[in-house]
Design a protein around this motif. Sequence first.
Motif, PDB file in Angstrom:
ATOM      1  N   UNK A   7       0.819  -1.208   0.000  1.00 39.02           N
ATOM      2  CA  UNK A   7       0.000   0.000   0.000  1.00 39.02           C
ATOM      3  C   UNK A   7       0.856   1.262   0.000  1.00 39.02           C
ATOM      4  N   UNK A  18       1.963   1.867  -3.435  1.00 38.85           N
ATOM      5  CA  UNK A  18       0.846   2.351  -4.242  1.00 38.85           C
ATOM      6  C   UNK A  18       0.470   3.780  -3.871  1.00 38.85           C
ATOM      7  N   UNK A  19       0.530   4.072  -2.554  1.00 35.13           N
ATOM      8  CA  UNK A  19       0.217   5.437  -2.122  1.00 35.13           C
ATOM      9  C   UNK A  19       1.177   6.414  -2.783  1.00 35.13           C
ATOM     10  N   UNK A  75       2.712   5.992  -5.575  1.00 39.99           N
ATOM     11  CA  UNK A  75       2.371   6.080  -7.004  1.00 39.99           C
ATOM     12  C   UNK A  75       1.214   7.055  -7.201  1.00 39.99           C
ATOM     13  N   UNK A 104      -3.387   1.077 -10.817  1.00 40.05           N
ATOM     14  CA  UNK A 104      -2.491   0.204 -10.058  1.00 40.05           C
ATOM     15  C   UNK A 104      -2.531  -1.234 -10.577  1.00 40.05           C
ATOM     16  N   UNK A 135      -6.628   4.537   1.112  1.00 45.45           N
ATOM     17  CA  UNK A 135      -6.441   3.094   1.238  1.00 45.45           C
ATOM     18  C   UNK A 135      -7.026   2.550   2.539  1.00 45.45           C
ATOM     19  N   UNK A 177      -1.999   3.641   4.695  1.00 50.22           N
ATOM     20  CA  UNK A 177      -0.807   3.784   3.852  1.00 50.22           C
ATOM     21  C   UNK A 177      -0.157   5.149   3.995  1.00 50.22           C
ATOM     22  N   UNK A 192       2.999   7.583   5.165  1.00 53.02           N
ATOM     23  CA  UNK A 192       4.445   7.384   5.257  1.00 53.02           C
ATOM     24  C   UNK A 192       4.855   7.510   6.715  1.00 53.02           C
TER      25      UNK A 192
END
Lengths: 305, 358
Positions: free
Chosen positions: A195, A198-199, A201, B52, B81, B85, B87
Amino acid sequence: MIERSPVFDFLTYLAMAIGAFLVVIPFWITLVAGSQSLQEVSQVPISLMPSSHLWENLSAAWARADLGPKMLNSLIVAVGVTVGKITLASLSAFAIVFFNFRGRMISFWLIFITLMLPLEVRIVPTYAIAANALLPFQVILDTLGISWLVNAVSGIQVTLNWNLLNSYTGLILPLVATATGTFLYRQFFMTIPDELVEASKMDGARPIEFFFDVLLPLSRTNMLALATIMFVSSWNQYLWPLLITTDRANFGTVVMQLKALIPAQNGTPDWNVTMAGALIIMLPPLLVVAFMQRWFVRGLISRDK
Amino acid sequence: MSQISIKGVKKSYLKTPVIHGVDVEIEAGEFVVILGPSGCGKSTLLRMIAGLEDITAGEIAIGGKVVNQLEPRERGCAMVFQNYALYPHMTVRQNIGYSLKVAKVPRVERDARVMKVAQSVSLETFLDRRPGELSGGQRQRVAMARAMVREPKVFLFDEPFSNLDAKLRVAMRAEVRRLHRDLGVTSVFVTHDQTEAMTLADKLIIMNAGNVEQIGKPTEVYNNPASRFVADFIGSPAMNLFEGEFDADGHFVHGQGGKMNVSQLNGVRQPGKKVVLGVRPESVRRTHAETHGAIAAVVDYVEELGASRLIHADANGSRIVALDTDTAEIKSGTRVHLSLEADALHLFSVENGRRIAH
């Protein structure tokens, strides 16, 4: 397994004490011998108490083995190899883990099996390459007949030559490839949740931005752990520098100089100076380990996320 | 704001097909919820819109432009998500502003936009914390802020609330609804929670095993389920479904010979043909023995819901659930009489599960 009983506690401590003793005793003997005078160090049996001549032995060893410039050489090589290894390992692991390309498993296994081929095993071919780094290309050109063609057409003899002997490049480059580092990075990268990839991206990050903005900061502890191991191992390199440097005066490393400190067969048996020299030479890796210990342990054990 | 048009989209992993061809038109500014059980391909469809996942066959267009070959960053979608997700090494401010940083938006403007978005989801006091120091709900708000700050053409939500507790989920639902009202951005929301789907959606897409079962307004889907699957899946407690057939007298025969008088189905009664009859629990009423068409049943057990209760009963071998608002106490083992509301009957084919119109 946690067990608490006085007997068990005693046994654990005993085992640890024996271990610690075995590890520390050689260092102690080096320190003791390095602090004694010539007479004291020649006594049989040797005394295990330090004496007062440490400073003069250290300066004698420093002068005799020309340790000043050699220390600098060792530092350049060790830092160069460490930086090179980390760069290469992280980039290759990045490619293997995050990119779905044909032959990715083959690449990984090719890197992985080099774990079984340490420098000592492949030292002759590695030397041949170091003597002329362009040799493989020369062979390709010769085999394909291209050099013949060029010679026939233009009259120019194609001889590629890039000599790495007696250079920092030669000391560093062949040691930079590392299966261990790549493997360590791969294992870490595989724990990064999909994830997150993907985040990034979706946030519009390109792979290289993901690498620098997300992966590298997250792998900081790993990187420091790897750097510690790599620094110590490349500082301790003996065989390769010995082989590739004929110009000892300019490109010798401190570990090679240990030999210069050993008393000659019929000379004065001044082991005190040898030991003092050994103390100086092992100091930098000791300091690095002591300084990095906290990160080192964290990087290899836990995953702080 | 952009419309999304999905035409004949299929997806296979290696040779295994998981989505068998989906055609959906999503209007600009619409809030669409894709609902289905796990493994039905709803997340895969969303991820294909996001870029994706590769699209095996078919075409997806966003704002009139086919995006099949475009990278996620070129599609103008933002995604929230399931597991946030975020960081972990960045502060909330950096997390929200990362897409702007990548897009090289000047620092001053970036800070201003982050601040504005953070205020709209009441995060402005948490900007210097890291995700690890936040609660689940706060993290999900950061994830939403991160999606909003880019001012995308399309919002994609991949089961965003499934990790939150029930109360928080309701609050977040309201927040998403409010944000959609304020921003008016086309949104696609994937969930397996039907309450979430019913309350959020302008348009509901029900998926099952890689196929779209029904597309429509929530009330439409609830009142006129297009298939046995939708009838069973939508609504809690689930719809009563009886397999059986009509006899020569026009009665519906089910279970071990139980008969129901269903005169309102006159038009479609075909004696001897197997069908499925469906009726929602709230359309099953407790009544008296003398009522015309009443079904006799024995109460198995009662689920107390506070304001109402669910009566689980056995009618000649068929299980029937009734939503009862009568305050009179009722014990298991009692004999009751139930009647089905006339206009609330649904009929489905046994072979393909599709609705039989009547």
